[in-house]
Each structure stands twice: as C-alpha cells, then as structure tokens.
Motif scaffolding. Structure first.
Motif, mmCIF file in Angstrom:
data_model
loop_
_atom_site.group_PDB
_atom_site.id
_atom_site.type_symbol
_atom_site.label_atom_id
_atom_site.label_comp_id
_atom_site.label_asym_id
_atom_site.label_seq_id
_atom_site.Cartn_x
_atom_site.Cartn_y
_atom_site.Cartn_z
ATOM 1 N N PHE A 93 -0.144 1.829 -5.949
ATOM 2 C CA PHE A 93 0.660 1.589 -7.147
ATOM 3 C C PHE A 93 1.936 2.425 -7.165
ATOM 4 C CE2 PHE A 93 -3.183 -0.085 -9.637
ATOM 5 C CZ PHE A 93 -2.760 -1.399 -9.481
ATOM 6 N N ASP A 94 1.995 3.468 -6.341
ATOM 7 C CA ASP A 94 3.223 4.265 -6.238
ATOM 8 C C ASP A 94 4.278 3.584 -5.376
ATOM 9 O OD1 ASP A 94 2.338 6.285 -7.881
ATOM 10 O OD2 ASP A 94 1.630 7.574 -6.246
ATOM 11 N N LEU A 95 3.872 2.584 -4.604
ATOM 12 C CA LEU A 95 4.821 1.891 -3.737
ATOM 13 C C LEU A 95 5.769 1.020 -4.567
ATOM 14 C CD1 LEU A 95 2.413 0.712 -0.883
ATOM 15 C CD2 LEU A 95 4.061 2.598 -0.776
ATOM 16 N N GLN A 96 6.976 0.876 -4.076
ATOM 17 C CA GLN A 96 7.952 0.015 -4.733
ATOM 18 C C GLN A 96 7.491 -1.434 -4.674
ATOM 19 O OE1 GLN A 96 10.634 1.205 -6.235
ATOM 20 N NE2 GLN A 96 11.577 -0.731 -6.841
ATOM 21 N N PRO A 97 7.506 -2.146 -5.809
ATOM 22 C CA PRO A 97 7.096 -3.562 -5.773
ATOM 23 C C PRO A 97 7.986 -4.383 -4.844
ATOM 24 C CG PRO A 97 7.238 -2.759 -8.042
ATOM 25 C CD PRO A 97 7.841 -1.698 -7.168
ATOM 26 N N THR A 98 7.368 -5.231 -4.060
ATOM 27 C CA THR A 98 8.118 -6.153 -3.207
ATOM 28 C C THR A 98 8.547 -7.357 -4.037
ATOM 29 O OG1 THR A 98 6.784 -5.488 -1.316
ATOM 30 C CG2 THR A 98 8.090 -7.493 -1.080
ATOM 31 N N SER A 99 9.831 -7.644 -4.058
ATOM 32 C CA SER A 99 10.369 -8.718 -4.897
ATOM 33 C C SER A 99 10.343 -10.052 -4.171
ATOM 34 C CB SER A 99 11.806 -8.391 -5.307
ATOM 35 O OG SER A 99 12.442 -9.526 -5.851
ATOM 36 N N GLU A 192 5.585 -6.677 -11.555
ATOM 37 C CA GLU A 192 6.115 -5.459 -12.175
ATOM 38 C C GLU A 192 5.382 -5.136 -13.472
ATOM 39 O OE1 GLU A 192 10.208 -6.415 -12.558
ATOM 40 O OE2 GLU A 192 10.536 -6.499 -10.384
ATOM 41 N N GLY A 193 4.858 -6.156 -14.146
ATOM 42 C CA GLY A 193 4.142 -5.932 -15.396
ATOM 43 C C GLY A 193 2.866 -5.144 -15.235
ATOM 44 N N ILE A 194 2.359 -5.031 -14.021
ATOM 45 C CA ILE A 194 1.152 -4.242 -13.764
ATOM 46 C C ILE A 194 1.381 -2.782 -14.128
ATOM 47 C CG2 ILE A 194 -0.448 -3.506 -11.938
ATOM 48 C CD1 ILE A 194 0.314 -6.203 -10.525
#
Length: 629
Positions: A93-99, A192-194
């Motif tokens: 969860f610390d990883l940047q979300p992949t778009s 991202e809402g997670i």
C-alpha cells in the motif's frame, strides 16, 4: 508422438472438464492434496511457509511467482504468518498506484498514435493497459483490490460514449480527456480510493460521470408534475441494492434478520427509492464556461450540480402536505434554503450519502462481497464478524477504512484454513490437506489467466516491455475487465449452480444455511471448452500471442529449468510439485499427479518438450487448479 500426445492430453482434458462442470453436485471431503518431500526440520518450516505464501499471494495478487513465494516464505519462517503478511500488505500500500489512464497513454505513444486517433479502435488500448498492469505492476495488492471493487461498483463499456475516440473543448482553454479514457479514469478512482474510506469512495463513485451515464444519474431532472415527469430512480435503486446495504437486513456476522413471522426484512421500499431519486437530481458534466444543464460530455472530471434541476423540496410533491425535506433511512436531511446554491445541494447529497454509509448493513454487505472476490465464496459467520468489526471501527475510531478492511480480510486465519499443512515422517515430508466445499471457490477466468502467465517467468517482445492480451479473451472466457454485461457484474454473489450438493449440509458456521458459487454462473459447456482450448494452445506453444492495435504481442514462458528436468522421467514429481505450488497453492491431489505421471510414462519416447507441455496443460486444466482452496 505429436498425435499420441494430443490424444493423451485430450483424454486428460475431457476427464478434468467433466469433473469440473459436475463439481456443483460433488462435495470434496477433507482429503490429502500435495506432498512435498524435505530433508530436515528447517526445510519443513520453510516448505510450510512456501505453501502458506502461495496460498496468500494467490488471493492478494494476480498470481504468485516463484520469486514472490520464496521471498514471502522466508519472512513467514522468520516472524510468522500474520506479521509477515501484515508487513507485506503495508509495503504494497506504500507503493505509488499504477495509473491505467497513464499506461494506456504510454502504450499509444509507443505505437506512435494519439488517444483520439480516429478509426483504429483506439478504445481497445484500455484493455491492453489493464492486462499489462495486472501482469507486471509492482502494486499488485492495490490492483487486485481495485479489480474486486470494480465488480462491486460496476460499470460496463456499453454505456453511452464510453468507446468514442473524441475529445472536446469545455471552456477556459481546457479540453476533456478522450471519451474512451473515462473508464480508465474510473478504474484509477477505485484504485486510489483504497487509501480512504468507504464513505469517501461512495461519493467519488456517485460523482463520477461514467457512473452518471451508466446508471443515468447524469442529466437526472427534478419532477415536473404537470408534464408527468419524475426523477430517474436507477442510481437511487442500485446504490442501495448493490453498492451499500443489499436487499435485506443483516446481522454483523452475515445472517439475515427475520421478523416475528419468520419473514426477511427489506432494507428499503419504493418510497425510499423515490426519496433518493429526488436527492440525485441536477448532476451534469463539468464545464468551465457554460452554465446550462446540457453541456458537452466530460468523462475526466467529477460531475457538478445544476441547481435549477435539483429537487429543492419546495416546488412539487405528490402529496402537497409532505414536509419540505428528504429522508434517507430514517435520517431527515437538512432543509434546503429558499435561495439554493451548488454548495447547499452538495451538502444535502453528502448528508444523504452519510445516511447510506452509516447504515448497519453496509459493513456485512460490503465485507462479504470483498471476501468473495478475494478469498472464498462462503465466508463463515466468525470471519464476517471479525472483518465487519474492523469496518465499523479500525481501532482509531474510523469507519470504513478500506486498507484496514483489506488487511483484516487477508490476515484472518480463515484465509488459510482451506489447507492443513502438516509434517509427516518416514519419509520426512510436508503434506497439504484440503478441507473442501465451504473453504473453496472457483477461480475467475481472468485470475486463472493472470496466474498462469505470471508463474511462467514471462517476457514480452513488445516495445517498452508491454505485456498484453487481446480484449477478445472476454468472448472466450465470459469475463473481461470493463465489459460487465450489466450493473449486476459477471455473476451474482448468491448464484447457486443447478443440482444438489450430494451428501453435504452447510455447517453451522455458515451464515446463510446455504452455499453459493458465484463464478459458476459463467462456467458452462461453451466457456469451459473455450478455456480448455485456449489454455491448451498456450501450454503447447509455451507462449501467449495476440494482435494488438499495432503489431503483435508475444508473451513467452521461460521454463528452461523444468525442460531440463523433463529429460528424465524420475524428475516428473519435482516438476509437478513446482507447478502445484505456483498454480494450485499446493492443493493438487496425489491422485491427479499420479494420473498425469502415468500418462507421461506410457509414452517413454516422448521428448522433454512434449512431456513438459502435457504436464503444464494437465495441471492448468485440472479441477485442483480451477478450484481454489
């Protein structure tokens, strides 16, 4: 040998297919599954950890790899399952979300095109991006949870304009994103809402223009009694039935409540639908210079409110004596002022969403759906109670903390209770014992596909390392991201295959006194046969290949170590153990393995390549692989 191999594989495939389709009437009792020989007590501990790691990763990612199993297993053997998996979840969860939108744009630019390039089927890049992210992204947990959320807050690409390759001016020197990217934007919103709460995500979903078009809240007008016009109630109905509370009142452990006459108690009635229909009025696309209601399509920004078309509680009512307010689940929303502003309307809608999100049904309803999508089809009462407790309060007074809920789901003991992993002696080994029906689920076609590819040490020939499948896979498997046929997802959470579970009675731990198997709704003779054929082709080629919008993408399986082992029939056990761990989480029965080994041994002249191809396909098609414990 090729013809002999084909006859052999088709015989195994037919046996497995009949077993799988007929499994809705079978109850596998607690029985031995995989056996893993070890040399020492230390190896016993590590082997147990590998089985647990594979089981966990099959639910928390789009499929375990040898490297991910080994890495997590080492940590489990050092500090224990719960601490190790909790650390892994935090790191993920610390990883940047992949778009998805960014990846789709990147693939388009690699192909030398633009998002609004006409007449090339540019919208199909949306699917290419999804496959690449599922197969390769580092933020596997976030993407896996987003996939689960996309099957709860469902939209599908049959909506108006979702596949258009146009963009347009929206004033102030601004342009919209190309229409087809709207669904990628929606998916990124879920991902991202997670990081937030269920209540925050519910608002994001409510205001997203793709949901507005999908369930017709965008353009929803207040009533005009003289013209016989009343607000659209589509979103009002589905936000309750599918996105929040469900149809009937529930206990926190998932049991359905009943009244004094033994009847189920509905969560809402037609009057409540009407009230919410009035609440969700006035939504329109975002525009920077025009103030009218019907402005150009804009799928890239949250909808805004056109105050003149929002029900202000004052200018109509079927009952002229009705109060000048709206009520949501017993909560009377604050009255609107006589001079209504957009801020007033948003505050009223927010109060309505608060009332929905705070309904006691939300925790068991949403938690059950997430558990079904990530872990098992039939969570026990105790499992649901433990997870709903975290949903209701994450320990810091926050309700609906999605990260906390996901962690509760994935670190709960019930995640791994489908397996018993025990040490045996004479010879020293680790045995896996599966516990059967109430601990299992049928894997979704999408997850069977991603798990297979990720486990095969894949590489791609496509530019910039993109690893992609065609959207045509959906026509073969009955499932494809972004292509749900309706707001009810690809299958219903309460679906039960026809026929009886012979000799099985649901245990008292089951909250519904009944068993459900959602994924079986899309498994039939046609889809099962198409999957059989497709997996067979991939196994025999040892690659997956599809035509893209430009060129061809080949994903090659790298099984050189296993090909070397296959030169000697004495190594078949080792190959099967590897495939069992990667693809079946250690649950493949020794009976299945023996059938495969005997079939291979019956053709001693077969090459190592032919042996490996048959083994791989037989494992992938086996019920042990299709049904996840």
């Amino acid at each position: 040998m090729r013809k002999q191999r084909d006859r052999l594989q088709w015989a195994l495939s037919a046996l497995f297919l009949v077993t799988l389709i007929g499994s809705s009437s079978l109850d596998p009792a607690v029985c031995p599954a995989g056996e893993f020989p070890v040399k020492s007590s230390r190896d016993v501990r590590l082997m147990k950890a590998k089985v647990r790691a594979a089981q966990f990763l099959s639910k928390a990612t789009f499929g375990p790899t040898q490297e991910s199993i080994d890495s997590l297993a080492r940590r489990i053997s050092e500090i224990g399952f719960k601490r190790a998996t909790s650390q892994w979840i935090d790191q993920q969860f610390d990883l940047q979300p992949t778009s998805h939108e960014a990846v789709a744009r990147d693939i388009i630019h690699v192909d030398g095109r633009e998002p609004n390039t006409q007449s090339i089927g540019v919208s199909l890049y949306r699917y290419q991006a999804w496959w690449h992210i599922a197969l390769t992204s580092e933020d596997q947990l976030r993407q896996r949870v987003a996939w689960a959320l996309s099957q709860i807050f469902v939209i599908g690409d049959s909506g108006t304009g979702f596949n258009n390759d146009d963009k347009r001016s929206i004033g102030g020197g601004r342009e919209t994103i190309t229409d087809w990217l709207g669904m990628s934007d929606y998916y990124d919103m879920l991902s991202e809402g997670i990081d937030g709460t269920y209540r925050e995500l519910l608002e994001d979903v409510t205001y997203h223009p793709c949901m507005g078009d999908w369930l017709s809240s965008r353009g929803n007008r207040k009533a005009n009694i003289s013209a016989g016009r009343f607000p659209d109630e589509n979103y009002a109905r589905e936000i309750m039935q599918l996105f929040s509370v469900g149809l009937y009142h529930m206990h926190q452990d998932g049991r359905l409540k009943i009244d004094e006459n033994g009847n189920l108690i509905p969560t809402y009635d037609n009057e409540q639908i009407k009230e919410l229909g009035r609440l969700f009025t006035g939504f329109k696309y975002k525009h920077y210079s025009r103030n009218d209601f019907y402005v150009p399509r804009n799928f890239g920004e949250p909808m805004e409110i056109h105050v003149a078309e929002h029900d202000n509680n004052l200018n109509y009512s079927e009952d002229p004596n009705a109060p000048a307010s709206k009520t949501v689940f017993g909560t009377v929303l604050p009255p609107l002022p006589s001079a209504v502003t957009q801020a007033d309307v948003k505050a009223e809608i927010g109060a309505g969403l608060d009332a929905i999100a705070n309904h006691p049904n939300v925790a068991p309803f949403i938690c059950r759906l997430l558990i079904q999508r990530m872990v098992k089809s039939n969570p026990s009462r105790a499992y649901l109670r433990r997870v709903t407790r975290i949903f209701n309060d994450n320990g810091r007074g926050v309700r609906g903390d999605l990260k906390a809920v996901v962690k509760a789901i994935l670190t709960d003991p019930e995640l791994y209770r489908g397996h018993r992993v025990v040490r045996r002696r004479n010879p020293t080994r680790v045995d896996v014992i599966v516990r059967g029906t109430e601990y299992s689920r049928l894997r979704e076609p999408i997850l069977r596909t991603t798990s297979l590819i990720r486990a095969m040490r894949p590489t791609t020939n496509y530019a910039a390392g993109y690893m992609m499948l065609s959207n045509g896979v959906g026509g073969e498997f009955g499932q494809m991201p972004f292509r749900s046929p309706s707001v009810f997802n690809f299958y219903l959470p309460d679906y039960q295959p026809p026929g009886d579970l012979i000799g099985h009675t649901p245990s008292r731990r089951n909250p519904y006194d009944s068993l459900y198997a959602p994924e079986f709704q899309i498994l039939n003779g046609v889809t099962a046969n198409k999957m059989l054929n497709r997996f067979r082709v991939w196994a025999y080629r040892r690659y997956v290949q599809y035509g893209m919008r430009k060129g061809t993408c080949r994903i090659t399986f790298h099984l050189e170590p296993e090909l070397e082992l296959a030169k000697d029939l004495a190594n078949l056990d080792e190959i099967l153990r590897r495939f069992d761990l990667w693809l079946c989480n250690g649950s493949m029965s020794e009976a299945t393995k023996t059938s495969i080994k005997n079939a291979i041994a019956s053709e001693p002249s077969a090459s190592n390549v032919e042996r490996l191809e048959v083994i791989l396909n037989a494992v992938v098609l086996s019920p042990d692989c299709a049904v996840e414990q």
